[in-house]
Design a protein around this motif. Structure first.
Motif, PDB file in Angstrom:
ATOM      1  N   ASP A  21      24.273 -24.383  14.922  1.00 49.36           N
ATOM      2  CA  ASP A  21      24.404 -24.777  16.313  1.00 49.36           C
ATOM      3  C   ASP A  21      25.398 -26.122  16.531  1.00 49.36           C
ATOM      4  O   ASP A  21      25.670 -26.382  17.547  1.00 49.36           O
ATOM      5  CB  ASP A  21      22.820 -25.538  16.540  1.00 49.36           C
ATOM      6  CG  ASP A  21      21.697 -24.540  16.678  1.00 49.36           C
ATOM      7  OD1 ASP A  21      22.242 -23.218  17.034  1.00 49.36           O
ATOM      8  OD2 ASP A  21      20.693 -24.515  16.747  1.00 49.36           O
ATOM      9  N   ASP A  22      25.721 -26.712  15.625  1.00 46.32           N
ATOM     10  CA  ASP A  22      26.512 -27.755  15.617  1.00 46.32           C
ATOM     11  C   ASP A  22      27.979 -27.550  15.448  1.00 46.32           C
ATOM     12  O   ASP A  22      28.861 -28.540  15.583  1.00 46.32           O
ATOM     13  CB  ASP A  22      26.196 -28.920  14.780  1.00 46.32           C
ATOM     14  CG  ASP A  22      24.800 -29.576  14.791  1.00 46.32           C
ATOM     15  OD1 ASP A  22      24.262 -29.831  16.114  1.00 46.32           O
ATOM     16  OD2 ASP A  22      24.211 -30.201  14.037  1.00 46.32           O
ATOM     17  N   ASP A  23      28.389 -26.219  15.273  1.00 46.66           N
ATOM     18  CA  ASP A  23      29.558 -25.826  14.929  1.00 46.66           C
ATOM     19  C   ASP A  23      30.379 -25.669  16.313  1.00 46.66           C
ATOM     20  O   ASP A  23      29.716 -25.480  17.243  1.00 46.66           O
ATOM     21  CB  ASP A  23      29.610 -24.576  14.164  1.00 46.66           C
ATOM     22  CG  ASP A  23      28.937 -24.757  12.703  1.00 46.66           C
ATOM     23  OD1 ASP A  23      28.792 -25.880  12.226  1.00 46.66           O
ATOM     24  OD2 ASP A  23      28.513 -23.652  12.111  1.00 46.66           O
ATOM     25  N   THR A  24      31.863 -25.467  16.040  1.00 44.41           N
ATOM     26  CA  THR A  24      32.646 -25.053  16.993  1.00 44.41           C
ATOM     27  C   THR A  24      33.468 -23.872  16.852  1.00 44.41           C
ATOM     28  O   THR A  24      33.705 -23.516  15.702  1.00 44.41           O
ATOM     29  CB  THR A  24      33.660 -26.248  17.268  1.00 44.41           C
ATOM     30  OG1 THR A  24      32.963 -27.393  17.751  1.00 44.41           O
ATOM     31  CG2 THR A  24      34.836 -25.807  18.428  1.00 44.41           C
ATOM     32  N   VAL A  25      33.577 -22.923  17.675  1.00 42.23           N
ATOM     33  CA  VAL A  25      34.070 -21.480  17.344  1.00 42.23           C
ATOM     34  C   VAL A  25      35.494 -21.848  18.533  1.00 42.23           C
ATOM     35  O   VAL A  25      35.446 -22.207  19.447  1.00 42.23           O
ATOM     36  CB  VAL A  25      33.315 -20.415  18.104  1.00 42.23           C
ATOM     37  CG1 VAL A  25      34.413 -19.189  18.209  1.00 42.23           C
ATOM     38  CG2 VAL A  25      32.088 -20.278  17.437  1.00 42.23           C
ATOM     39  N   LEU A  26      36.595 -21.389  17.681  1.00 49.13           N
ATOM     40  CA  LEU A  26      37.910 -21.476  18.379  1.00 49.13           C
ATOM     41  C   LEU A  26      38.557 -20.196  18.471  1.00 49.13           C
ATOM     42  O   LEU A  26      38.652 -19.563  17.253  1.00 49.13           O
ATOM     43  CB  LEU A  26      38.867 -22.484  17.656  1.00 49.13           C
ATOM     44  CG  LEU A  26      40.148 -22.575  18.332  1.00 49.13           C
ATOM     45  CD1 LEU A  26      40.169 -23.164  19.734  1.00 49.13           C
ATOM     46  CD2 LEU A  26      41.084 -23.508  17.483  1.00 49.13           C
ATOM     47  N   LEU A  27      38.724 -19.669  19.605  1.00 48.23           N
ATOM     48  CA  LEU A  27      39.253 -18.177  19.826  1.00 48.23           C
ATOM     49  C   LEU A  27      40.745 -18.630  19.780  1.00 48.23           C
ATOM     50  O   LEU A  27      41.315 -19.195  20.582  1.00 48.23           O
ATOM     51  CB  LEU A  27      38.862 -17.701  20.813  1.00 48.23           C
ATOM     52  CG  LEU A  27      37.520 -17.580  21.095  1.00 48.23           C
ATOM     53  CD1 LEU A  27      36.933 -16.934  22.448  1.00 48.23           C
ATOM     54  CD2 LEU A  27      36.764 -16.684  19.853  1.00 48.23           C
ATOM     55  N   ILE A  28      41.713 -17.768  18.846  1.00 51.46           N
ATOM     56  CA  ILE A  28      42.907 -17.812  18.777  1.00 51.46           C
ATOM     57  C   ILE A  28      43.480 -16.427  18.733  1.00 51.46           C
ATOM     58  O   ILE A  28      42.893 -15.554  18.402  1.00 51.46           O
ATOM     59  CB  ILE A  28      43.621 -18.670  17.524  1.00 51.46           C
ATOM     60  CG1 ILE A  28      43.082 -17.583  16.194  1.00 51.46           C
ATOM     61  CG2 ILE A  28      42.874 -20.160  17.568  1.00 51.46           C
ATOM     62  CD1 ILE A  28      43.666 -18.629  14.849  1.00 51.46           C
ATOM     63  N   GLU A  29      44.813 -16.195  19.080  1.00 51.10           N
ATOM     64  CA  GLU A  29      45.541 -14.756  19.122  1.00 51.10           C
ATOM     65  C   GLU A  29      44.744 -14.002  19.804  1.00 51.10           C
ATOM     66  O   GLU A  29      44.165 -13.953  20.752  1.00 51.10           O
ATOM     67  CB  GLU A  29      45.849 -14.785  17.493  1.00 51.10           C
ATOM     68  CG  GLU A  29      46.819 -15.689  16.915  1.00 51.10           C
ATOM     69  CD  GLU A  29      46.951 -15.421  15.320  1.00 51.10           C
ATOM     70  OE1 GLU A  29      46.386 -14.394  14.889  1.00 51.10           O
ATOM     71  OE2 GLU A  29      47.783 -15.993  15.045  1.00 51.10           O
ATOM     72  N   ASP A  30      44.486 -12.732  19.189  1.00 54.75           N
ATOM     73  CA  ASP A  30      43.739 -11.566  19.963  1.00 54.75           C
ATOM     74  C   ASP A  30      42.286 -11.996  20.119  1.00 54.75           C
ATOM     75  O   ASP A  30      41.550 -11.349  20.680  1.00 54.75           O
ATOM     76  CB  ASP A  30      44.005 -10.490  19.277  1.00 54.75           C
ATOM     77  CG  ASP A  30      45.173  -9.606  19.398  1.00 54.75           C
ATOM     78  OD1 ASP A  30      45.937 -10.147  20.410  1.00 54.75           O
ATOM     79  OD2 ASP A  30      45.729  -8.665  18.932  1.00 54.75           O
ATOM     80  N   GLY A  31      41.793 -13.115  19.090  1.00 60.40           N
ATOM     81  CA  GLY A  31      40.315 -13.798  19.319  1.00 60.40           C
ATOM     82  C   GLY A  31      40.144 -13.734  20.616  1.00 60.40           C
ATOM     83  O   GLY A  31      38.707 -13.704  21.109  1.00 60.40           O
ATOM     84  N   VAL A  32      40.894 -14.287  21.626  1.00 64.47           N
ATOM     85  CA  VAL A  32      40.472 -14.540  22.884  1.00 64.47           C
ATOM     86  C   VAL A  32      39.989 -13.466  23.768  1.00 64.47           C
ATOM     87  O   VAL A  32      39.401 -13.883  24.785  1.00 64.47           O
ATOM     88  CB  VAL A  32      41.691 -15.189  23.721  1.00 64.47           C
ATOM     89  CG1 VAL A  32      42.170 -16.487  22.986  1.00 64.47           C
ATOM     90  CG2 VAL A  32      42.838 -14.229  24.047  1.00 64.47           C
ATOM     91  N   TYR A  33      40.044 -12.314  23.280  1.00 64.96           N
ATOM     92  CA  TYR A  33      39.334 -10.950  24.124  1.00 64.96           C
ATOM     93  C   TYR A  33      37.958 -11.221  23.841  1.00 64.96           C
ATOM     94  O   TYR A  33      37.447 -10.434  24.635  1.00 64.96           O
ATOM     95  CB  TYR A  33      40.140  -9.844  23.221  1.00 64.96           C
ATOM     96  CG  TYR A  33      41.596  -9.396  23.763  1.00 64.96           C
ATOM     97  CD1 TYR A  33      42.059  -9.164  25.112  1.00 64.96           C
ATOM     98  CD2 TYR A  33      42.369  -9.170  22.642  1.00 64.96           C
ATOM     99  CE1 TYR A  33      43.227  -8.926  25.421  1.00 64.96           C
ATOM    100  CE2 TYR A  33      43.826  -8.785  23.042  1.00 64.96           C
ATOM    101  CZ  TYR A  33      44.223  -8.920  24.407  1.00 64.96           C
ATOM    102  OH  TYR A  33      45.327  -8.579  24.704  1.00 64.96           O
TER     103      TYR A  33
END
Length: 88
Positions: A21-33
């Motif tokens: 719950d306290d984490d952050t997810v960062l979408l990079i490259e093709d992860g932005v899909y």
């Protein structure tokens, strides 16, 4: 806070159970899909690299709950994190 970077949509299944719950997810490259899916956890902070969002044609269509960040902000987020996990 653990920073989880995800660079392709298939990687989400590998880490979903490990995102707290306290984490952050960062979408990079093709992860932005993943921004176009309902698969992302709703109880964590989700961000996406702005340059990757634009490069993949999302532009202004990114959901409001996903914050676009620059590479400079990415570095600041990584420094603030206690740990970084990269998912490929």
């Amino acid at each position: 806070m653990i920073l989880h970077t995800i660079n392709k949509p298939e990687a989400l299944s590998k880490c979903l159970a490990m995102i707290g719950d306290d984490d952050t997810v960062l979408l990079i490259e093709d992860g932005v899909y993943l921004a176009a899916s309902n698969a992302l956890p709703v109880n964590v902070s989700v961000k996406a690299i702005a340059a990757d969002v634009v490069a993949r044609g999302f532009g202004e269509r990114l959901p409001e709950n996903i914050e676009q960040v620059s590479y400079e902000q990415f570095v600041q987020i990584a420094v603030a994190a206690t740990q970084t996990c990269n998912w490929f």
